[in-house]
Design an enzyme around this catalytic site. Structure first.
Site, PDB file in Angstrom:
ATOM      1  N   HIS A  92      -2.500  -8.420  -9.821  1.00  0.00           N
ATOM      2  CA  HIS A  92      -2.709  -8.074  -8.418  1.00  0.00           C
ATOM      3  C   HIS A  92      -3.375  -6.713  -8.333  1.00  0.00           C
ATOM      4  O   HIS A  92      -2.923  -5.750  -8.940  1.00  0.00           O
ATOM      5  CB  HIS A  92      -1.369  -8.033  -7.668  1.00  0.00           C
ATOM      6  CG  HIS A  92      -1.550  -7.703  -6.221  1.00  0.00           C
ATOM      7  ND1 HIS A  92      -1.870  -8.650  -5.275  1.00  0.00           N
ATOM      8  CD2 HIS A  92      -1.522  -6.520  -5.565  1.00  0.00           C
ATOM      9  CE1 HIS A  92      -2.006  -8.073  -4.105  1.00  0.00           C
ATOM     10  NE2 HIS A  92      -1.793  -6.769  -4.248  1.00  0.00           N
ATOM     11  N   ASP A 111       6.763 -10.772   5.471  1.00  0.00           N
ATOM     12  CA  ASP A 111       5.710  -9.811   5.117  1.00  0.00           C
ATOM     13  C   ASP A 111       4.437 -10.102   5.907  1.00  0.00           C
ATOM     14  O   ASP A 111       3.737  -9.179   6.328  1.00  0.00           O
ATOM     15  CB  ASP A 111       5.412  -9.828   3.622  1.00  0.00           C
ATOM     16  CG  ASP A 111       4.239  -8.901   3.329  1.00  0.00           C
ATOM     17  OD1 ASP A 111       4.405  -7.682   3.557  1.00  0.00           O
ATOM     18  OD2 ASP A 111       3.160  -9.372   2.941  1.00  0.00           O
ATOM     19  N   ARG A 168       1.773  -3.614  10.724  1.00  0.00           N
ATOM     20  CA  ARG A 168       1.478  -2.306  10.110  1.00  0.00           C
ATOM     21  C   ARG A 168       0.002  -1.980  10.221  1.00  0.00           C
ATOM     22  O   ARG A 168      -0.386  -0.822  10.415  1.00  0.00           O
ATOM     23  CB  ARG A 168       1.905  -2.320   8.630  1.00  0.00           C
ATOM     24  CG  ARG A 168       3.413  -2.265   8.461  1.00  0.00           C
ATOM     25  CD  ARG A 168       3.799  -2.596   7.030  1.00  0.00           C
ATOM     26  NE  ARG A 168       3.118  -1.766   6.077  1.00  0.00           N
ATOM     27  CZ  ARG A 168       2.698  -2.171   4.861  1.00  0.00           C
ATOM     28  NH1 ARG A 168       2.922  -3.400   4.466  1.00  0.00           N
ATOM     29  NH2 ARG A 168       2.079  -1.349   4.072  1.00  0.00           N
ATOM     30  N   SER A 180       5.805  -5.028   0.197  1.00  0.00           N
ATOM     31  CA  SER A 180       4.903  -6.065   0.698  1.00  0.00           C
ATOM     32  C   SER A 180       4.263  -6.818  -0.474  1.00  0.00           C
ATOM     33  O   SER A 180       4.295  -8.055  -0.532  1.00  0.00           O
ATOM     34  CB  SER A 180       3.829  -5.388   1.566  1.00  0.00           C
ATOM     35  OG  SER A 180       2.751  -6.238   1.811  1.00  0.00           O
ATOM     36  N   LYS A 229       5.600 -10.880  -2.232  1.00  0.00           N
ATOM     37  CA  LYS A 229       4.718 -12.046  -2.396  1.00  0.00           C
ATOM     38  C   LYS A 229       4.606 -12.449  -3.862  1.00  0.00           C
ATOM     39  O   LYS A 229       4.619 -13.624  -4.206  1.00  0.00           O
ATOM     40  CB  LYS A 229       3.326 -11.730  -1.820  1.00  0.00           C
ATOM     41  CG  LYS A 229       3.332 -11.685  -0.303  1.00  0.00           C
ATOM     42  CD  LYS A 229       2.006 -11.255   0.273  1.00  0.00           C
ATOM     43  CE  LYS A 229       1.735  -9.802   0.038  1.00  0.00           C
ATOM     44  NZ  LYS A 229       0.962  -9.112   1.035  1.00  0.00           N
TER      45      LYS A 229
HETATM   46  N1  URA Z   1      -1.575  -5.282   0.107  1.00  0.00           N
HETATM   47  C1  URA Z   1      -0.472  -5.911   0.564  1.00  0.00           C
HETATM   48  O1  URA Z   1      -0.269  -7.095   0.319  1.00  0.00           O
HETATM   49  N2  URA Z   1       0.415  -5.191   1.278  1.00  0.00           N
HETATM   50  C2  URA Z   1       0.231  -3.886   1.563  1.00  0.00           C
HETATM   51  O2  URA Z   1       1.079  -3.303   2.208  1.00  0.00           O
HETATM   52  C3  URA Z   1      -0.932  -3.253   1.101  1.00  0.00           C
HETATM   53  C4  URA Z   1      -1.823  -3.978   0.348  1.00  0.00           C
END
Ligand code: URA
Length: 457
Positions: free
Chosen positions: A103, A184, A191, A206, A210
């Site tokens: 990621h 999220d 956000r 966040s 995931k």
């Molecule tokens: N990517 C995400 O999935 N969440 C965040 O808060 C920032 C970047």
């Protein structure tokens, strides 16, 4: 393959007798006044927000209080866990093969997933790369792949499983389903509109909610640092990386992080079809050095974390001899894309040239990212379309000698009325310095030292 993580109060059980155990205002006030939130408060607030009992304005206030006051590691872990429990969890254990995912926290010209997923799959580790679309100046992997004629992002669970199995290509890049960490999804959109994105506890929870829900066995995080990244400073990026590595490790996912430079774009392209073209160069054994080096560095980490270590030379050989390309072609074909179809090309281009002889000492990632976005490569709102052809092509990188009049950038778009605003984004993004200046020496040294700044395990 997709199973409920735990009994999910958001869908399974309304609050007993309709009476909520907490009041949102008390939870907000506790964090505002510097208190630690209890596990019960965190579980409730995430669940109640998912159910719509905590209103957006209340969650905004709580997110701002967290932004200003922070959370300790225990609170972040509980917050992450509560977001995982808001939805479903994938389980790849029936594959009988190790799984590893990567990621990136998001940057400009970051097309690494495209060559990386097939490269890792060559060595018997399955790569479930559930990806998103771009928002703002950073590109999205799905938007890039959709510039390949016919390619389809949405797959069923059975299709994902068949792609990852030993009979399939062993890697899949597709859209993440809406069942993963729905809390999220809601909170991230909130956000984004309330100035509460760039906060370590909220970003870490966040991303990791995931990734843990996705069910990968190993995870390598590419935490970007610099003007084109969320984290502008190395110290902030290190804190984010350490927090995410701890969250993943505690959840049983073998997790590592690389801190990588995002002060200038990665490679020589930013924009959807342009980046796919560059990824194909890497899969053909060529491509820009920084893109190849980062692809190989991340593949080394993913394979090692998955318990199948492979030497760097082996990985470079698999890029050079067509093995990774074979996996790529199979991945694209299985998602209805045509790997041999020509990529779309912009009908309109404009070139920006160097205004003096010297060394290019600055080609700012944020400026280039915003220019690519304004040319049509990115979107301002989730629902906006993107242009496959739009973007920015770089002809030089910081640390290289340039001559006055030499092309530095080519802007690509289908809508030429966008050129002026794209040029405006680049106004302070390019600096050419005298060859004997300290800026020139520093830029040359940065170029030599490469894109990986640190490693967190
Ligand atoms: N990517 C995400 O999935 N969440 C965040 O808060 C920032 C970047």
């Amino acid at each position: 393959m997709t199973v409920p993580a735990f009994p999910n109060p958001a869908v399974d059980a309304p609050a007993p007798g309709g009476v909520e155990p907490f009041d949102a205002v008390d939870v907000i006030a506790a964090k505002r006044d510097g208190d630690r939130l209890t596990d019960a408060q965190i579980d409730w607030v995430i669940d109640a927000y998912t159910r719509g009992v905590v209103a957006d304005e209340q969650m905004s206030a709580l997110a701002m209080a967290i932004y200003l006051v922070g959370m300790d590691r225990g609170e972040i872990a509980r917050w992450t866990d509560a977001m995982i429990r808001s939805g479903q969890r994938m389980d790849f254990s029936c594959l009988g093969r190790p799984t590893a995912d990567k990621h990136s926290t998001g940057g400009v010209g970051d097309k690494i997933t495209l060559p990386l997923a097939p490269l890792v799959a060559v060595f018997g580790v399955s790569v479930p790369q559930l990806s998103g679309r771009g928002l703002g100046h950073t590109g999205g992997t799905l938007d890039k792949l959709e510039s390949i004629p016919g390619w389809r992002a949405a797959l069923s669970n059975d299709e994902i499983m068949s792609m990852l199995s030993a009979d399939g290509p062993g890697a899949v890049i597709c859209a993440a389903g809406s069942g993963l960490a729905p809390a999220d999804k809601k909170l991230y959109a909130l956000r984004d509109t309330t100035g509460t994105v760039s906060c370590v506890p909220l970003i870490a929870s966040s991303i990791m909610s995931k990734k843990i829900a996705e069910g990968t066995g190993a995870l390598v995080l590419d935490v970007k640092v610099g003007s084109g990244a969320f984290m502008k400073e190395l110290s902030q990026a290190r804190e984010l990386a350490e927090t995410m590595v701890a969250l993943g490790t505690d959840a049983g996912v073998v997790t590592r992080a690389l801190l990588t430079d995002m002060s200038t774009p990665l490679g020589l392209t930013a924009g959807n079809a342009l980046e796919v073209r560059e990824a194909l160069e890497v899969l053909s054994g060529g491509g820009p050095v920084d893109v190849v080096d980062l692809t190989v560095a991340l593949a080394v980490e993913m394979l090692d974390a998955a318990g199948r270590p492979v030497a760097e030379d082996e990985l470079r050989a698999a890029l050079g001899d067509g093995r990774a390309m074979d996996v790529w072609r199979e991945m694209i074909r299985r998602q209805d894309g045509d790997p041999d179809a020509p990529l779309p090309v912009a009908p309109e281009t404009e070139t920006i040239t160097a205004d003096a002889d010297g060394v290019l000492t600055r080609l700012d990632a944020l400026g280039v990212g915003v220019a690519a976005w304004r040319l049509g490569a990115g979107r301002a709102r989730k629902e906006d379309p993107v242009q496959a052809v739009a973007g920015v092509e770089l002809h030089a990188k910081p640390g290289e000698a340039v001559r006055a009049g030499q092309p530095l950038l080519t802007l690509h778009t289908a809508t030429p009325e966008r050129f002026a605003r794209a040029r405006a984004a680049l106004a302070d993004a390019i600096v050419v310095s005298a060859p004997d200046s300290s800026e020139a020496r520093a830029a040359v040294a940065r170029r030599r030292s490469g894109v990986v700044l640190d490693r967190i395990v």
